[in-house]
Write an enzyme that holds these catalytic residues in place. Structure first.
Site, mmCIF file in Angstrom:
data_model
loop_
_atom_site.group_PDB
_atom_site.id
_atom_site.type_symbol
_atom_site.label_atom_id
_atom_site.label_comp_id
_atom_site.label_asym_id
_atom_site.label_seq_id
_atom_site.Cartn_x
_atom_site.Cartn_y
_atom_site.Cartn_z
ATOM 1 N N SER A 54 0.843 -1.195 0.000
ATOM 2 C CA SER A 54 0.000 0.000 0.000
ATOM 3 C C SER A 54 0.875 1.241 0.000
ATOM 4 O O SER A 54 1.977 1.239 0.570
ATOM 5 C CB SER A 54 -0.916 0.033 1.220
ATOM 6 O OG SER A 54 -1.615 1.273 1.285
ATOM 7 N N TYR A 66 -2.705 -0.513 10.016
ATOM 8 C CA TYR A 66 -2.792 -1.080 8.672
ATOM 9 C C TYR A 66 -1.514 -0.814 7.889
ATOM 10 O O TYR A 66 -0.970 -1.718 7.235
ATOM 11 C CB TYR A 66 -3.988 -0.471 7.949
ATOM 12 C CG TYR A 66 -4.117 -0.889 6.500
ATOM 13 C CD1 TYR A 66 -4.701 -2.101 6.161
ATOM 14 C CD2 TYR A 66 -3.668 -0.068 5.464
ATOM 15 C CE1 TYR A 66 -4.829 -2.484 4.833
ATOM 16 C CE2 TYR A 66 -3.796 -0.441 4.139
ATOM 17 C CZ TYR A 66 -4.376 -1.653 3.826
ATOM 18 O OH TYR A 66 -4.494 -2.039 2.514
#
Length: 256
Positions: free
Chosen positions: A145, A158
């Site tokens: 990500s 996350y």
């Protein structure tokens, strides 16, 4: 015309929606026999129906990847069975995103996010990669990500899991690459599709201001990169992270 993944088999985790669904559909369109996996059987069967309606090969295998060794091994074994004895391509896509700020994250949430986002793909790779190496080849694609490399004040938990997956990409490339298994990752940017009838500016759109793309990306953009990494076109690509982020991490546009 030859399709890029003809004759190959693939397991895509978290394939019942969003990026995973796009990757599974794209792989099937390129000739792969795809195992679609996720928690929701209804959505999984919808993806399989879409694949088959387009002339592709797909099957759904229900799985709750909770981070346990058993869950990952069970999925690997069932995918191997459904796909006729081998998994040529593994896409570690499944993940969850609860927990916004550090102070708001409790221990149970911390453990759950690391279990799903890191432990599950770790043990799934451990169950599948050695067989790939034994056959002399295969491709593993991890999902990272953009927030793993550009700090933002939310989603701290996350982002740390995605940083772990990008690090594992390089480590696994070193471990399995000499045996012919290519391990790479894709780092998506802000992927968001507005709902029909939606009005106003979504926070996702704000995050892409000041980028070359100037807006959010689609799951298909990530799927195109996954097809490339899974194909022979990427035969000389090992241990890399491909940014599919509209320039979010590497480029700043200064508006006049």
């Amino acid at each position: 015309m030859s399709r890029r993944l003809d004759g190959r088999t693939a397991l895509v985790t978290g394939a019942t929606s969003n990026i995973g669904r796009a990757v599974a559909t794209a792989f099937a369109a390129e000739g792969a026999h795809v195992v679609v996996t996720g928690r929701d059987a209804g959505r999984g069967e919808e993806v399989v129906a879409r694949i088959r309606a387009a002339g592709g090969r797909g099957d759904f295998v229900a799985a709750r990847l909770d981070g346990s060794l058993r869950a990952s091994r069970d999925l690997a074994a069932e995918a191997d069975r459904v796909l006729g004895g081998r998994v040529d391509i593994l896409v570690n896509n499944a993940g969850i995103f609860p927990g916004w700020t550090t102070a708001d994250t409790d221990e149970a949430t911390f453990d759950e996010v690391y279990a799903v986002n890191v432990k599950a793909p770790y043990f799934l790779t451990a169950a599948i990669a050695p067989a790939m190496a034994g056959r002399g080849g295969g491709a593993i694609i991890n999902l990272g990500s953009w927030v793993a490399r550009l700090g933002i004040p939310v989603g701290t938990l996350y982002s740390s899991t995605k940083g772990a997956m990008e690090t594992l990409t390089r480590a696994w490339a070193a471990e399995f690459g000499p045996a012919g298994v290519r391990v790479n990752a894709i780092s998506p940017g802000v992927i968001y599709a507005p709902e029909p009838g939606q009005t106003g500016t979504h926070p996702a759109e704000v995050m892409m201001r000041g980028t070359p793309a100037g807006g959010t990306g689609t799951p298909d953009a990530v799927a195109h990169a996954a097809v490339y990494l899974a194909s022979d076109e990427a035969a000389f690509v090992h241990g890399t992270v491909i940014d599919v982020d509209g320039g979010r991490v590497g480029v700043a546009v200064i508006a006049a």
